[in-house]
Structures are given as C-alpha cells and as structure tokens.
Design a protein around this motif. Structure first.
Motif, PDB file in Angstrom:
ATOM      1  N   THR A 133       3.166  21.231 -28.289  1.00  0.00           N
ATOM      2  CA  THR A 133       1.742  21.382 -28.552  1.00  0.00           C
ATOM      3  C   THR A 133       1.162  20.249 -29.385  1.00  0.00           C
ATOM      4  OG1 THR A 133       2.275  22.762 -30.438  1.00  0.00           O
ATOM      5  CG2 THR A 133       1.747  23.896 -28.391  1.00  0.00           C
ATOM      6  N   MET A 134       1.980  19.346 -29.788  1.00  0.00           N
ATOM      7  CA  MET A 134       1.431  18.198 -30.507  1.00  0.00           C
ATOM      8  C   MET A 134       1.655  16.971 -29.655  1.00  0.00           C
ATOM      9  SD  MET A 134       2.748  18.805 -34.316  1.00  0.00           S
ATOM     10  CE  MET A 134       2.624  17.084 -34.718  1.00  0.00           C
ATOM     11  N   ALA A 135       0.859  15.930 -29.877  1.00  0.00           N
ATOM     12  CA  ALA A 135       1.087  14.682 -29.176  1.00  0.00           C
ATOM     13  C   ALA A 135       2.510  14.248 -29.476  1.00  0.00           C
ATOM     14  CB  ALA A 135       0.106  13.645 -29.672  1.00  0.00           C
ATOM     15  N   ASP A 136       3.190  13.735 -28.448  1.00  0.00           N
ATOM     16  CA  ASP A 136       4.551  13.277 -28.672  1.00  0.00           C
ATOM     17  C   ASP A 136       4.561  12.075 -29.610  1.00  0.00           C
ATOM     18  OD1 ASP A 136       5.428  15.227 -26.997  1.00  0.00           O
ATOM     19  OD2 ASP A 136       5.170  13.990 -25.215  1.00  0.00           O
ATOM     20  N   ARG A 137       3.524  11.262 -29.482  1.00  0.00           N
ATOM     21  CA  ARG A 137       3.399  10.134 -30.405  1.00  0.00           C
ATOM     22  C   ARG A 137       1.980   9.616 -30.339  1.00  0.00           C
ATOM     23  NH1 ARG A 137       4.399   5.096 -27.480  1.00  0.00           N
ATOM     24  NH2 ARG A 137       4.702   5.616 -25.288  1.00  0.00           N
ATOM     25  N   ARG A 138       1.661   8.701 -31.222  1.00  0.00           N
ATOM     26  CA  ARG A 138       0.300   8.172 -31.287  1.00  0.00           C
ATOM     27  C   ARG A 138       0.307   6.676 -31.069  1.00  0.00           C
ATOM     28  NH1 ARG A 138      -3.584  11.200 -32.656  1.00  0.00           N
ATOM     29  NH2 ARG A 138      -4.959   9.481 -33.212  1.00  0.00           N
ATOM     30  N   VAL A 139      -0.756   6.196 -30.439  1.00  0.00           N
ATOM     31  CA  VAL A 139      -0.946   4.747 -30.348  1.00  0.00           C
ATOM     32  C   VAL A 139      -2.337   4.442 -30.883  1.00  0.00           C
ATOM     33  CG1 VAL A 139       0.604   4.439 -28.360  1.00  0.00           C
ATOM     34  CG2 VAL A 139      -1.825   4.904 -27.958  1.00  0.00           C
ATOM     35  N   GLY A 140      -2.531   3.211 -31.304  1.00  0.00           N
ATOM     36  CA  GLY A 140      -3.859   2.814 -31.791  1.00  0.00           C
ATOM     37  C   GLY A 140      -4.841   2.766 -30.631  1.00  0.00           C
ATOM     38  N   ALA A 141      -4.407   2.121 -29.537  1.00  0.00           N
ATOM     39  CA  ALA A 141      -5.293   1.993 -28.373  1.00  0.00           C
ATOM     40  C   ALA A 141      -4.536   2.369 -27.114  1.00  0.00           C
ATOM     41  CB  ALA A 141      -5.811   0.560 -28.260  1.00  0.00           C
ATOM     42  N   LEU A 142      -5.171   3.193 -26.313  1.00  0.00           N
ATOM     43  CA  LEU A 142      -4.612   3.559 -25.010  1.00  0.00           C
ATOM     44  C   LEU A 142      -5.480   2.897 -23.947  1.00  0.00           C
ATOM     45  CD1 LEU A 142      -2.875   5.305 -23.066  1.00  0.00           C
ATOM     46  CD2 LEU A 142      -4.681   7.022 -23.246  1.00  0.00           C
ATOM     47  N   ILE A 143      -4.843   2.133 -23.050  1.00  0.00           N
ATOM     48  CA  ILE A 143      -5.583   1.492 -21.968  1.00  0.00           C
ATOM     49  C   ILE A 143      -5.136   2.146 -20.665  1.00  0.00           C
ATOM     50  CG2 ILE A 143      -6.022  -0.672 -20.773  1.00  0.00           C
ATOM     51  CD1 ILE A 143      -5.427  -2.079 -23.435  1.00  0.00           C
ATOM     52  N   VAL A 144      -6.079   2.719 -19.954  1.00  0.00           N
ATOM     53  CA  VAL A 144      -5.747   3.420 -18.705  1.00  0.00           C
ATOM     54  C   VAL A 144      -6.113   2.508 -17.537  1.00  0.00           C
ATOM     55  CG1 VAL A 144      -6.000   5.524 -17.380  1.00  0.00           C
ATOM     56  CG2 VAL A 144      -6.460   5.551 -19.840  1.00  0.00           C
ATOM     57  N   GLY A 145      -5.095   2.074 -16.806  1.00  0.00           N
ATOM     58  CA  GLY A 145      -5.345   1.214 -15.644  1.00  0.00           C
ATOM     59  C   GLY A 145      -4.844  -0.193 -15.905  1.00  0.00           C
ATOM     60  N   GLY A 146      -3.876  -0.602 -15.073  1.00  0.00           N
ATOM     61  CA  GLY A 146      -3.266  -1.928 -15.264  1.00  0.00           C
ATOM     62  C   GLY A 146      -3.818  -2.969 -14.313  1.00  0.00           C
ATOM     63  N   GLY A 147      -5.133  -2.999 -14.131  1.00  0.00           N
ATOM     64  CA  GLY A 147      -5.764  -4.074 -13.364  1.00  0.00           C
ATOM     65  C   GLY A 147      -6.171  -5.191 -14.310  1.00  0.00           C
ATOM     66  N   ILE A 148      -7.024  -6.079 -13.827  1.00  0.00           N
ATOM     67  CA  ILE A 148      -7.426  -7.210 -14.667  1.00  0.00           C
ATOM     68  C   ILE A 148      -8.209  -6.733 -15.892  1.00  0.00           C
ATOM     69  CG2 ILE A 148      -9.419  -7.681 -13.150  1.00  0.00           C
ATOM     70  CD1 ILE A 148      -7.561 -10.233 -15.319  1.00  0.00           C
ATOM     71  N   ALA A 149      -9.030  -5.699 -15.734  1.00  0.00           N
ATOM     72  CA  ALA A 149      -9.833  -5.226 -16.868  1.00  0.00           C
ATOM     73  C   ALA A 149      -8.922  -4.693 -17.973  1.00  0.00           C
ATOM     74  CB  ALA A 149     -10.813  -4.150 -16.419  1.00  0.00           C
ATOM     75  N   GLY A 150      -7.965  -3.846 -17.596  1.00  0.00           N
ATOM     76  CA  GLY A 150      -7.052  -3.271 -18.579  1.00  0.00           C
ATOM     77  C   GLY A 150      -6.197  -4.338 -19.236  1.00  0.00           C
ATOM     78  N   ALA A 151      -5.676  -5.251 -18.408  1.00  0.00           N
ATOM     79  CA  ALA A 151      -4.805  -6.297 -18.950  1.00  0.00           C
ATOM     80  C   ALA A 151      -5.578  -7.228 -19.886  1.00  0.00           C
ATOM     81  CB  ALA A 151      -4.177  -7.088 -17.809  1.00  0.00           C
ATOM     82  N   ALA A 152      -6.809  -7.544 -19.506  1.00  0.00           N
ATOM     83  CA  ALA A 152      -7.612  -8.446 -20.360  1.00  0.00           C
ATOM     84  C   ALA A 152      -7.900  -7.780 -21.691  1.00  0.00           C
ATOM     85  CB  ALA A 152      -8.921  -8.800 -19.646  1.00  0.00           C
ATOM     86  N   CYS A 153      -8.107  -6.467 -21.671  1.00  0.00           N
ATOM     87  CA  CYS A 153      -8.363  -5.738 -22.913  1.00  0.00           C
ATOM     88  C   CYS A 153      -7.117  -5.791 -23.806  1.00  0.00           C
ATOM     89  CB  CYS A 153      -8.752  -4.304 -22.595  1.00  0.00           C
ATOM     90  SG  CYS A 153      -9.051  -3.302 -24.057  1.00  0.00           S
ATOM     91  N   ALA A 154      -5.942  -5.548 -23.201  1.00  0.00           N
ATOM     92  CA  ALA A 154      -4.696  -5.564 -23.981  1.00  0.00           C
ATOM     93  C   ALA A 154      -4.476  -6.952 -24.604  1.00  0.00           C
ATOM     94  CB  ALA A 154      -3.516  -5.193 -23.077  1.00  0.00           C
ATOM     95  N   GLU A 155      -4.653  -7.968 -23.777  1.00  0.00           N
ATOM     96  CA  GLU A 155      -4.489  -9.347 -24.264  1.00  0.00           C
ATOM     97  C   GLU A 155      -5.412  -9.632 -25.446  1.00  0.00           C
ATOM     98  OE1 GLU A 155      -3.966 -11.705 -20.123  1.00  0.00           O
ATOM     99  OE2 GLU A 155      -5.440 -12.484 -21.520  1.00  0.00           O
ATOM    100  N   ALA A 156      -6.676  -9.226 -25.282  1.00  0.00           N
ATOM    101  CA  ALA A 156      -7.670  -9.535 -26.320  1.00  0.00           C
ATOM    102  C   ALA A 156      -7.412  -8.720 -27.588  1.00  0.00           C
ATOM    103  CB  ALA A 156      -9.073  -9.267 -25.782  1.00  0.00           C
ATOM    104  N   LEU A 157      -6.889  -7.502 -27.423  1.00  0.00           N
ATOM    105  CA  LEU A 157      -6.558  -6.715 -28.623  1.00  0.00           C
ATOM    106  C   LEU A 157      -5.456  -7.424 -29.397  1.00  0.00           C
ATOM    107  CD1 LEU A 157      -6.625  -3.008 -27.363  1.00  0.00           C
ATOM    108  CD2 LEU A 157      -8.198  -4.094 -28.974  1.00  0.00           C
ATOM    109  N   HIS A 158      -4.459  -7.902 -28.642  1.00  0.00           N
ATOM    110  CA  HIS A 158      -3.375  -8.626 -29.305  1.00  0.00           C
ATOM    111  C   HIS A 158      -3.914  -9.879 -29.998  1.00  0.00           C
ATOM    112  CE1 HIS A 158       0.289 -10.766 -30.076  1.00  0.00           C
ATOM    113  NE2 HIS A 158      -0.179 -11.767 -29.355  1.00  0.00           N
ATOM    114  N   ALA A 159      -4.706 -10.660 -29.247  1.00  0.00           N
ATOM    115  CA  ALA A 159      -5.223 -11.919 -29.802  1.00  0.00           C
ATOM    116  C   ALA A 159      -6.102 -11.657 -31.025  1.00  0.00           C
ATOM    117  CB  ALA A 159      -6.015 -12.671 -28.733  1.00  0.00           C
ATOM    118  N   GLY A 160      -6.794 -10.516 -31.021  1.00  0.00           N
ATOM    119  CA  GLY A 160      -7.699 -10.207 -32.130  1.00  0.00           C
ATOM    120  C   GLY A 160      -6.996  -9.516 -33.291  1.00  0.00           C
TER     121      GLY A 160
END
Ligand SMILES: Cc1cc2nc3c(=O)[nH]c(=O)nc-3n(C[C@H](O)[C@H](O)[C@H](O)COP(=O)(O)OP(=O)(O)OC[C@H]3O[C@@H](n4cnc5c(N)ncnc54)[C@H](O)[C@@H]3O)c2cc1C
Length: 542
Positions: A133-160
């Motif tokens: 009943t509890m989240a198995d774990r937590r992440v700061g950011a969840l990105i749903v969808g591994g297309g260019i939009a999702g990947a660009a967001c992940a890259e930019a989060l890392h860079a930022g």
C-alpha cells in the motif's frame, strides 16, 4: 486515507491483523465461518466481523468486496485461501491480495496465481500490507514515454543539476531513438539501429538517469503522486512529465485486416516494411503527407514501383501550400512515382494478402504491399485515466508553460496541446524538434524556470536524396504565397502570408531564408505592402 480491508478467516492471525488495522484507522471486515469462533471475535470487534463462508460469492459481496482495497485470506485451508484470492483478483479486480500459505509445499500454487503468499504470522502480513500500500520507492522526477520529448527532458534535468532521482519509463524495447530515420535512412538500410539511438543504453546510467525500457506506466495517481508500472512497482514521484507521443491513425475499411498492409511509427514497423519490400514489386502508399512521400521515395530508391493515393491535389500541399505541393509532385513523378490525387481509399481486396487497392472513384490499383500514411492520434490513454483535462484536438491540455491540470505534472511532444502565445490559440504539433524543445522546456520548469513555450515550429522532410524540404510556421492557411528563387532549379522558398504577417515558410536549398522567416514569424512583423521585398529583397533587412 484508510484502506478497506477484507480478511477471510478470524483465526489468531486474522483476528490480530484486524485489531492492528482497526487501530491504525483502516476499515475492516473479517469473515468467519465457524459459529463459535465468530461469536467470540464478535464480542471484541463487533460489526467488523461477519458470519459466513468466504469462498461463497454472496458472502464476499455482502462484505463489500467490490470496493475492497485489499483482501487477506488467512483461513486454515490453503485451497480456500487460493480460491478466495483468485475470485478477488479475477472477478472483482482487486489489485492487492495477500494469502497465508499454511503448507509451504503449496507456495508455488500461490505464486503461479500472482498472489503474495505469507508463510506465517501477523506482523509479517502487516509488513506485506505496508509494502503493497505504499510506493515501493520514490523518484524526484518520473518521465513517462521514452521518445524524443521524454529523453530530452531527462537529459536537460541532468544537465540542469536536478536534485533527486530521474526515472525514464518507456514502453518500447529500444532506448529512446529518433523516429525520422524510420521512413528515411533506416528504412533504406543505410543507417543501422544504433545510429538511430539518441544515446546508447549505458549513457543513461553513466549520467545518473534510470532508464526502464519495455516498461509502461499503467496508472497515474496525481493526488498521491504515485505511478504504477507494468512491472507492478509503485513509484512515488515529486514531479512528472507525460510524453506518451502518438499512435498511428488506423483506417477501418473493408480488407483492412489483410496481410501486407503496414503502418509506420516505430523502428520495428520499418523492419517489417523493408523485409516485405524485398519480395514486393508494386507498393501502394495511402496518403499525401510526409510519411507516404518519404516512404515512396525510399522504396523507389530500392527499386520498387510506387503509387501514391491521396485526397489532396498534390503531395504535401496541405501543410506546405500549393506551390510546394506542385514542386513535390513533379519531383516524385520525375523519379517514377505514380500519383493518384484527389481520390481516396475505398477498400482493399485480396484473398489473405492485399492484392488490390480500390479508390473512391472506383480505380483498382494492383499492390503487393501497402504502406499507410494516414496520420497519428495523440496517445492520451494514461492522461485520460488519470483524470487530466484534455484539449479540443484530443491532446493533453496544458498552459503556455506546458503545465497540465495536475500540479507538478507537465506534458511535452506529440500529445501536448498547449496554449501557444505565438499562435494565439491552443495547438498540438507533431514535429521532432518541437517535441525535443518541449521536453527541455518542461525540464526547465521542473527546475523552477517556468516560461511560456514560444518556439516557432520547425519541420523537415527528406525525399530520399532527391530533395529536403524545411519548414517553419504556424499551420495557418496562407492568403498569399510568395516565391523566392525557382522551384524549377530546385532551390526556392515559399513565404506564406496571412493578415499582413508571415505565418509560414517552406524552403528547399535556401536555409538562410528559413532563418529570417523564423525571426519574422516570432516577431510578428507587419509585412503588408512589402511583397516585392519579400520576393526579391534581402530578408535580413526586414
Ligand atoms: C516514420 C516517422 C518519420 C518522421 N519524420 C519526421 C521528420 O522528418 N521531421 C520531423 O520534424 N518529424 C518527423 N516525425 C515526427 C516526430 O518523430 C515526432 O514528432 C516525435 O517523435 C514525437 O516525439 P514524442 O516524444 O512526443 O513521442 P513518441 O516518439 O511517440 O514517443 C512516445 C513514447 O511513449 C511511449 N509510451 C506511450 N504510453 C506510454 C506509457 N503509458 N508508459 C510508457 N511509455 C509509453 C510510446 O511507446 C513511445 O515510445 C516522424 C515520425 C515518424 C513516425
């Protein structure tokens, strides 16, 4: 909020469990079939106990199994426990189920049914409940969808320097890749799969980004900030991006189920088209937009005879206008592609495979295979189920800064319908560079920099190595088209004017014009009466 828990069996474990759960504020019904035991437990738990056999449907229903958040089967009989769990899971679609396994030899039976078995006592079951009943774990950011939009967001989060883990969950087997080669170099066989990837798989881990391929987000609870993955894992998140892209628009016509009819969205589709094209002589393309044009050009380059069937009077004319349409029609015909224009698809004919395409005007075109270029539909399944507001074009409705109706949830890419200051209306754009830019903009917003998304949409299309068309624009029907250069020479631009302003520009081999057009569109420069300068002058001076 408390859970509603049904416990089958008021033995020592069931009774203790009920006590613990009631104490922590959950609502509980314990079902007990032994009359004496029932009466004893009822003295303490009162109306939280119900008399009856939990293997009977009506008993479970009277206990309210339809609304149970959790079912725990702890009778002394493994077969009964299995049955109760199976019914709860399969008939009442209860997602959280725990069973006590009295005889360890039966453990495999429980596991086979996907039921969480507990070998013994109350505290162990309580721990299991916590886990379920509890989240198995937590992440700061969840990105749903591994297309260019999702990947660009992940890259930019890392860079930022985003503080907190980033999980990028994508349904496809490959790490994020570029889709455009699927109708161009990859389909032609001149580009391999690795060359299409934005980064190899190891890159993500090296940059502290968790990439989960073949993993769908099945459910999003934006109030609890939790997502359920297809792996069953429940992930708590701080912020989320929905970048679920688009799916092909499937036409339902007679014969649509025949073999040899292809749609193109993923690299796997391109593999199938290329493999089948090796055996095919005549290929029919349905549609007059860029996918059909590009595939026709690529397959013609591989020696196939291609015929395009389209409602438009000229290919690419809907997006780029009449002048560009005439240019691309000449280009395709000049390389041997037959164009059937102003005519639609009526049906397919064939035994098991497609053999003929019948058009609206009754024309029959022989075909060994067909590729459909009939557009895409935004994939909003997850967003809709999560109760997020949708827009008029069927996309996920967002503000100017790409924020959705749920706090902390952003959108980017083909399914993002945002309030565009530049267009003066809500728009949804299906261009690669726009999806990338929106992914980056969403990342910036997650990092605390919220700005209206004002990028002028850019698109390109390659027709084999015959010509590349590049476009910037707002998708507004032009009142006037002004040509610079000469389509006959293969180097020209068409400027689209509406309301005295530049609203779009298509360029072939005149990249400088495009850069100026982008600037003029972004600035909304008033250009009425300056048509001569636009046709022949130096655009930099405008
Ligand atoms: C063949 C082809 C050629 C193209 N050529 C060009 C071109 O030349 N120029 C141009 O500008 N544009 C082109 N485009 C368009 C461009 O590729 C798209 O605009 C762009 O890929 C959109 O990116 P996206 O990230 O929004 O969506 P997508 O690329 O569709 O990615 C979304 C991903 O999310 C996944 N997903 C969906 N739901 C879930 C879920 N619940 N959980 C996990 N994952 C999920 C999907 O499986 C998909 O992998 C082309 C498109 C195609 C298909």
């Amino acid at each position: 909020m408390g859970l509603y828990v049904i416990i089958a069996g008021a033995g020592k474990v069931g009774w203790n469990l009920a006590r613990e759960l009631l104490e922590r504020g959950d609502e509980v019904t314990v079902i007990e079939q032994d009359r004496r035991r029932y009466l004893t437990v009822e003295q303490e738990l009162e109306h939280a106990v119900q008399y009856g056999d939990a293997t009977e449907l009506w008993v479970l229903e009277r206990a309210g199994i339809q609304r149970a958040d959790l079912v725990v089967a702890v009778t002394g009989d493994d077969e009964d426990n299995l049955l109760i769990c199976q019914v709860a899971k399969e008939k009442y679609l209860c997602e959280r189920i725990i069973a006590r396994c009295n005889n360890p030899r039966n453990l495999d039976h429980f596991k086979l049914l996907g039921i969480q078995p507990a070998v013994s006592a109350t505290d162990l079951i309580l721990r299991l409940i916590e886990r379920l009943t509890m989240a198995d774990r937590r992440v700061g950011a969840l990105i749903v969808g591994g297309g260019i939009a999702g990947a660009a967001c992940a890259e930019a989060l890392h860079a930022g320097g985003f503080d907190g883990g980033v999980l990028l969950a994508g349904r496809e087997p490959d790490p994020p890749y570029e889709r455009p080669p699927a109708s161009k170099g990859y389909l032609a066989g001149t580009m391999d799969r690795a060359a299409c990837l934005l980064h190899d798989e190891a890159w993500y881990a090296r940059h502290g980004l968790e990439l989960a391929t073949r993993t769908s987000v099945m459910r999003l609870d934006t109030a609890a900030q939790e997502a359920t993955l297809s792996t069953k894992e429940v992930i708590g998140y701080g912020v989320a991006l929905i970048a679920t892209g688009a799916n092909v628009r499937r036409l339902r016509v007679d014969g649509a189920q025949l073999e040899g009819i292809h749609y193109l969205r993923a690299l796997g589709n391109a593999d199938a088209i290329r493999a089948e094209a090796q055996e095919a002589e005549r290929v029919v393309l349905i549609g007059g937009s860029y996918i059909a044009c590009e595939v026709a050009a690529t397959l013609t380059g591989l020696g196939r005879r291609c015929t395009m069937v389209m409602l438009e009077e000229a290919p690419l004319s809907t997006q780029f206008g009449a002048v560009a349409g005439a240019f691309f029609a000449d280009l395709l015909r000049g390389h041997g592609v037959e164009l059937v224009t102003g005519d639609g698809l009526e049906r397919f004919e064939g035994e098991t495979r497609v053999e003929r395409v019948i058009t609206g005007s009754g024309r029959a075109i022989d075909a060994d295979m067909v590729v459909m270029g009939t557009g895409a539909m935004p994939d909003v399944m997850l967003a809709r189920a999560a109760g997020l507001a949708l827009g008029e074009t069927g996309g996920l409705a967002c503000g100017a800064d790409l924020a959705t109706s749920a706090p902390g949830v952003w959108a980017a890419g083909d399914m993002c319908e945002y309030d565009s200051e530049l267009h003066g209306r809500r728009v949804r754009i299906e261009h690669f560079e726009v999806a990338r830019a929106q992914g980056r903009a969403a990342a910036a917003a997650m990092l605390g920099e919220r700005h209206p998304f004002r990028e002028v949409p850019y698109f390109w299309t390659d027709l084999a190595d015959w010509a590349t068309g590049e476009w910037v624009g707002l998708g507004v029907a032009p009142e006037r088209e002004i040509v610079r250069g000469s389509p006959g020479d293969g180097a020209f631009s068409v400027l689209h004017l509406a309301g005295g302003r530049l609203v779009g520009a298509l360029s072939v081999e005149r990249g400088d014009d495009l850069a100026h057009a982008r600037r003029l569109i972004a600035a909304g420069t008033e250009l009425a009466g300056r048509e001569d300068e636009l046709a022949r002058g130096d655009l930099e001076a405008l």
